[in-house]
Write an enzyme that holds these catalytic residues in place. Sequence first.
Site, PDB file in Angstrom:
ATOM      1  N   ASP A  58       0.832  -1.200   0.000  1.00 57.50           N
ATOM      2  CA  ASP A  58       0.000   0.000   0.000  1.00 57.50           C
ATOM      3  C   ASP A  58       0.866   1.249   0.000  1.00 57.50           C
ATOM      4  O   ASP A  58       1.988   1.228  -0.491  1.00 57.50           O
ATOM      5  CB  ASP A  58      -0.938  -0.046   1.218  1.00 57.50           C
ATOM      6  N   ASP A 110      -1.773   1.564  18.264  1.00 55.56           N
ATOM      7  CA  ASP A 110      -2.620   0.401  18.005  1.00 55.56           C
ATOM      8  C   ASP A 110      -1.994  -0.551  16.988  1.00 55.56           C
ATOM      9  O   ASP A 110      -2.493  -1.654  16.781  1.00 55.56           O
ATOM     10  CB  ASP A 110      -3.998   0.848  17.499  1.00 55.56           C
ATOM     11  N   HIS A 153      -3.757   5.871   3.595  1.00 56.80           N
ATOM     12  CA  HIS A 153      -4.475   4.684   3.131  1.00 56.80           C
ATOM     13  C   HIS A 153      -3.936   3.390   3.738  1.00 56.80           C
ATOM     14  O   HIS A 153      -4.685   2.560   4.268  1.00 56.80           O
ATOM     15  CB  HIS A 153      -4.385   4.644   1.605  1.00 56.80           C
ATOM     16  N   ASN A 198      -5.817  -4.087  22.770  1.00 54.77           N
ATOM     17  CA  ASN A 198      -5.123  -3.531  23.936  1.00 54.77           C
ATOM     18  C   ASN A 198      -5.990  -2.601  24.772  1.00 54.77           C
ATOM     19  O   ASN A 198      -5.482  -1.857  25.616  1.00 54.77           O
ATOM     20  CB  ASN A 198      -3.868  -2.788  23.463  1.00 54.77           C
ATOM     21  N   VAL A 212      -5.904 -14.769  -7.210  1.00 54.88           N
ATOM     22  CA  VAL A 212      -6.137 -13.642  -6.302  1.00 54.88           C
ATOM     23  C   VAL A 212      -7.583 -13.690  -5.796  1.00 54.88           C
ATOM     24  O   VAL A 212      -8.516 -13.926  -6.569  1.00 54.88           O
ATOM     25  CB  VAL A 212      -5.865 -12.305  -7.010  1.00 54.88           C
ATOM     26  N   SER A 253     -11.360  -0.768  -0.841  1.00 65.24           N
ATOM     27  CA  SER A 253     -10.067  -0.786  -0.145  1.00 65.24           C
ATOM     28  C   SER A 253     -10.226  -1.153   1.313  1.00 65.24           C
ATOM     29  O   SER A 253      -9.308  -1.699   1.933  1.00 65.24           O
ATOM     30  CB  SER A 253      -9.394   0.597  -0.225  1.00 65.24           C
TER      31      SER A 253
END
Length: 406
Positions: A100, A109, A140, A153, A284, A336
Amino acid sequence: MEASGGAVFAAYDAIGVLVAHSTSAGFANKVRVAKGVQQVGATRTSDVPADAYNPAIPATAPQRPVTEREIPRWDMTQIKADQAWRVTSGSASVKVGVLDTGVDDRHQDLAPNFNAADSVSCAYGKADKRHGAWRDIDTHGTHVAGTIAAAKNGKGIVGVAPGVRISSVRIAEQPSGLFFPENTVCGFMWAGDRGFDVTNNSYYTDPWEFNCPDDKDQAAIIEGVRRAQEYAERKGSLQVAAAGNSSVDLANKSVDEASPNDSTPVHRRITNACIDIPTELPGVVTVSATGTDTGLASYSNYGDGIIDVAAPGGTSGGGVYSTFPGGRYEAISGTSMAAPHVAGVAALLASANPGLTPAQIRDRLDADATDRGCASDGRCTGRDGDNNLYGQGIVDALKAVGGKRR
């Protein structure tokens, strides 16, 4: 290459692919007639940026403390990830690559699950292993990474597979932010060589939204990226890709008006032989996007025999909430956002079943998906569990870990 007026920039001997740069207008035609060369194609209609030869390390935003408490989210509930966590959160031995714009590995995080040793920049077609070269040049990739594996967490959000490891493979170059074919080739080769179990691909390979095999340049692009994807899969890596956000029936293509996107787009007639890559490459997993009501999002591409499964992508009424650079969070929508949900479920499958091959994980994603019928959507053809909008259905994280719904 040199005799024809060019210079080799990167070599992928394992798949017979070379990346070369040249300022000579006749370079491609000279190389095409060289012995042993099968295909040659320009990967862009713009110049290679100067940054390719001396890449800058992406800047990183100051981190703000994460004070938000984890709350239930519609997207995780839709795929039963919240129930799957009661069984397992995934294994730290499973590696997921985020191909990406990069990832902000310092986000509180993401840091607990980030794998810096296997992160890299492929932004110009060859691996840049310098520390931090993988970082996000946009937002992105960081958003995608959080959906896959944000840590459990007590802060912010939880990813679909919060126990697995994520690596950043930045394939977007600066300053354009585009994902050129040589970058994608580099990313898939890296994924195979580094033993990634899954990669997420929430992009199409620029500059052509659809690559047509009757065009010499685009035929070479298809072949080069196909070889790299096939190499990664042979090495044990499953590729998951977003279907795209043009509301196009990928099984009935007719026009491309968005390409090339690195110069001036032109109107061109196309056929189904022209493909979105890596989305339509063999092997894919292609993902369409649902909204909060499980219906297909209005922007999502679709197509009979092309969509494998669907996952939450969000709409204007409810986006997917995930990590943003600098310790932030934002809700955005798109296929996405749908693909990383599937990449996360694939990572849970790999965690629960360490011996599964990419093909077997792909089959399990299909078999475990929750059937979704056509309902009132006029675009839909097919039946429950096998149609052009949702493929085999909406992915199911709970089934992936062998759990039973409560």
